[in-house]
Write a protein that holds these residues in place. Structure first.
Motif, PDB file in Angstrom:
ATOM      1  N   UNK A  71       0.855  -1.210   0.000  1.00 22.34           N
ATOM      2  CA  UNK A  71       0.000   0.000   0.000  1.00 22.34           C
ATOM      3  C   UNK A  71       0.879   1.245   0.000  1.00 22.34           C
ATOM      4  N   UNK A  72       1.896   1.250   0.842  1.00 22.67           N
ATOM      5  CA  UNK A  72       2.799   2.404   0.918  1.00 22.67           C
ATOM      6  C   UNK A  72       3.573   2.568  -0.390  1.00 22.67           C
ATOM      7  N   UNK A  73       3.998   1.474  -0.967  1.00 24.54           N
ATOM      8  CA  UNK A  73       4.746   1.553  -2.224  1.00 24.54           C
ATOM      9  C   UNK A  73       3.901   2.189  -3.315  1.00 24.54           C
ATOM     10  N   UNK A  74       2.648   1.815  -3.388  1.00 27.52           N
ATOM     11  CA  UNK A  74       1.786   2.426  -4.397  1.00 27.52           C
ATOM     12  C   UNK A  74       1.568   3.916  -4.110  1.00 27.52           C
ATOM     13  N   UNK A  75       1.577   4.293  -2.824  1.00 31.81           N
ATOM     14  CA  UNK A  75       1.430   5.714  -2.476  1.00 31.81           C
ATOM     15  C   UNK A  75       2.634   6.520  -2.956  1.00 31.81           C
ATOM     16  N   UNK A  76       3.797   5.875  -3.017  1.00 29.64           N
ATOM     17  CA  UNK A  76       5.007   6.580  -3.451  1.00 29.64           C
ATOM     18  C   UNK A  76       4.895   7.015  -4.911  1.00 29.64           C
ATOM     19  N   UNK A  79       4.310  10.738  -5.309  1.00 34.79           N
ATOM     20  CA  UNK A  79       5.309  11.725  -4.913  1.00 34.79           C
ATOM     21  C   UNK A  79       5.729  12.550  -6.126  1.00 34.79           C
ATOM     22  N   UNK A  80       5.934  13.826  -5.874  1.00 35.44           N
ATOM     23  CA  UNK A  80       6.318  14.738  -6.962  1.00 35.44           C
ATOM     24  C   UNK A  80       7.775  15.158  -6.782  1.00 35.44           C
ATOM     25  N   UNK A  81       8.321  15.848  -7.789  1.00 32.05           N
ATOM     26  CA  UNK A  81       9.658  16.421  -7.641  1.00 32.05           C
ATOM     27  C   UNK A  81       9.702  17.303  -6.397  1.00 32.05           C
ATOM     28  N   UNK A  82      10.852  17.239  -5.700  1.00 31.70           N
ATOM     29  CA  UNK A  82      11.041  18.032  -4.485  1.00 31.70           C
ATOM     30  C   UNK A  82      10.034  17.656  -3.394  1.00 31.70           C
ATOM     31  N   UNK A  83       9.709  16.360  -3.300  1.00 31.15           N
ATOM     32  CA  UNK A  83       8.675  15.924  -2.369  1.00 31.15           C
ATOM     33  C   UNK A  83       9.047  16.160  -0.913  1.00 31.15           C
ATOM     34  N   UNK A  84      10.350  16.347  -0.639  1.00 32.38           N
ATOM     35  CA  UNK A  84      10.753  16.564   0.744  1.00 32.38           C
ATOM     36  C   UNK A  84      11.088  18.029   1.034  1.00 32.38           C
ATOM     37  N   UNK A  86      13.524  19.567  -0.205  1.00 36.99           N
ATOM     38  CA  UNK A  86      14.973  19.771  -0.323  1.00 36.99           C
ATOM     39  C   UNK A  86      15.498  19.145  -1.612  1.00 36.99           C
ATOM     40  N   UNK A  87      14.639  19.043  -2.617  1.00 43.53           N
ATOM     41  CA  UNK A  87      15.077  18.574  -3.925  1.00 43.53           C
ATOM     42  C   UNK A  87      14.993  17.090  -4.167  1.00 43.53           C
ATOM     43  N   UNK A  88      14.272  16.348  -3.341  1.00 45.35           N
ATOM     44  CA  UNK A  88      14.203  14.887  -3.527  1.00 45.35           C
ATOM     45  C   UNK A  88      13.496  14.529  -4.826  1.00 45.35           C
ATOM     46  N   UNK A  89      14.004  13.459  -5.444  1.00 46.68           N
ATOM     47  CA  UNK A  89      13.461  12.969  -6.720  1.00 46.68           C
ATOM     48  C   UNK A  89      12.471  11.841  -6.421  1.00 46.68           C
ATOM     49  N   UNK A  90      11.291  11.827  -7.043  1.00 45.89           N
ATOM     50  CA  UNK A  90      10.352  10.736  -6.782  1.00 45.89           C
ATOM     51  C   UNK A  90      10.839   9.445  -7.448  1.00 45.89           C
ATOM     52  N   UNK A  91      10.530   8.282  -6.854  1.00 46.11           N
ATOM     53  CA  UNK A  91      10.929   7.012  -7.468  1.00 46.11           C
ATOM     54  C   UNK A  91      10.125   6.754  -8.742  1.00 46.11           C
ATOM     55  N   UNK A  92      10.803   6.190  -9.743  1.00 51.14           N
ATOM     56  CA  UNK A  92      10.133   5.854 -10.996  1.00 51.14           C
ATOM     57  C   UNK A  92       9.230   4.627 -10.788  1.00 51.14           C
ATOM     58  N   UNK A  93       8.225   4.509 -11.633  1.00 49.41           N
ATOM     59  CA  UNK A  93       7.277   3.399 -11.521  1.00 49.41           C
ATOM     60  C   UNK A  93       7.988   2.054 -11.597  1.00 49.41           C
TER      61      UNK A  93
ATOM     62  N   UNK B  23       5.019  10.914   7.072  1.00 47.50           N
ATOM     63  CA  UNK B  23       5.117  10.101   5.848  1.00 47.50           C
ATOM     64  C   UNK B  23       5.465  10.938   4.615  1.00 47.50           C
ATOM     65  N   UNK B  24       6.340  10.397   3.750  1.00 47.45           N
ATOM     66  CA  UNK B  24       7.084   9.149   3.940  1.00 47.45           C
ATOM     67  C   UNK B  24       8.216   9.338   4.956  1.00 47.45           C
ATOM     68  N   UNK B  25       8.198   8.512   6.003  1.00 47.83           N
ATOM     69  CA  UNK B  25       9.081   8.762   7.117  1.00 47.83           C
ATOM     70  C   UNK B  25      10.349   7.928   7.065  1.00 47.83           C
TER      71      UNK B  25
END
Lengths: 171, 121
Positions: A71-76, A79-84, A86-93, B23-25
């Motif tokens: 469930x959490x993996x599908x939620x990822x 995620x969009x660019x800069x999801x944190x 601080x410039x984090x990249x979202x994981x590709x499908x 989350x995501x944590x």
């Protein structure tokens, strides 16, 4: 070997864990077969009787722990660019799907992941643990998955994903 | 404004690193931390941390709803083959960086595995 009184559905171990030379022995009974699967560690992994052999489990048949992780993996995927911030990249499908595929494989041998997280560079991390060991499995784009295994706080394995190593410490 | 004196980091000094708590944590249920909290982003040359004795937990955590703090000793950092240095910034005199020629998953993982949870707030 006597057949069990009642037939039981068993799970098969994925072929890439069991070496090709490992024998799968069938003992015929009137209504059931006794199956003993040996692998490289020279000890039986499963002993049961069954009428029906299942080659792959479906998402609905995952353990509750694994279902939560999926469930959490599908939620990822959301995620969009800069999801944190601080410039984090979202994981590709593809990275997420590879992690899900691995998780299902491990769940088939009754090893559910207990933690999952997306990395700042588009990675996915699955973690496993038991009383004395923990394992981290990393998935990322354009790279083979990597694995680190700990005995308490000591790294006992680092390298590519080796399911036999994982089974050795956790199954 | 005075110039901040550069502190030479000793093995017994501790460095504080924030980790996502929402989350995501990156903080697990048992209050240990994921290696991603100690992972360099692409293009980064050093991992930003705060020198514990030059700051406060309140200042270092920045947002206590979103983050939790973990501490690693300078000794630990050096034992995994990395190093660290005080690099004060105008808005943060306690700022330091963990760096190394090879800053890979194995080292990030070791830092996380041995990081100590700071029970704040």
């Amino acid at each position: 070997m006597p057949a069990l009184a009642e037939p039981t559905v068993i799970r098969t171990i994925p072929a890439d864990i069991v070496p090709l030379t490992t024998p799968i022995q069938f003992y015929g009974g009137e209504k059931s077969y006794y199956v003993s699967v040996m692998h490289g560690l020279a000890k039986p992994v499963y002993n049961s009787s069954s009428i029906k052999l299942k080659s792959r489990i479906t998402l609905s048949e995952l353990s509750p722990a694994s279902k939560e992780i999926v469930k959490k993996l599908y939620q990822f995927k959301d995620l969009k660019d800069n999801w944190d911030g601080a410039g984090a990249i979202p994981p590709q499908t593809e990275v997420i799907e590879n992690a899900i595929s691995f998780l299902i494989t491990m769940d088939e041998i009754e090893l559910p992941a207990y933690f999952v997280a997306p990395g700042p560079n588009g990675e996915i991390l699955l973690e496993y643990k038991n009383e004395n060991h923990s394992a981290e499995v990393y998935f990322e784009e354009n790279n083979d998955p990597e694995m680190i295994i700990y005995h308490n706080k000591e790294q006992v394995y680092t390298g590519g994903v080796d399911k036999l190593q994982l089974a050795k410490y956790f199954v | 404004m005075g110039i901040t004196e550069i502190v030479e980091l000793r093995n017994h000094h501790r460095l504080l690193r924030r980790a996502f708590f929402t989350d995501p944590r990156y903080v697990k249920d048992d209050m240990t931390v994921s290696s991603f909290a100690f992972t360099l982003r692409k293009g980064e040359t050093g991992l930003s941390v705060d020198i514990e004795h030059l700051t406060s937990y309140a200042k270092s955590i920045q947002d206590p709803v979103r983050f939790r703090l973990f501490a690693v000793s300078v000794e630990l950092v050096r034992s995994v083959g990395l190093d660290c240095a005080h690099k004060p910034m105008p808005e943060n005199a306690a700022h330091a960086e963990i760096f190394g020629d090879v800053f890979n998953k194995r080292k990030s993982s070791l830092l996380a595995k041995n990081a100590v949870y700071i029970n704040f707030p």
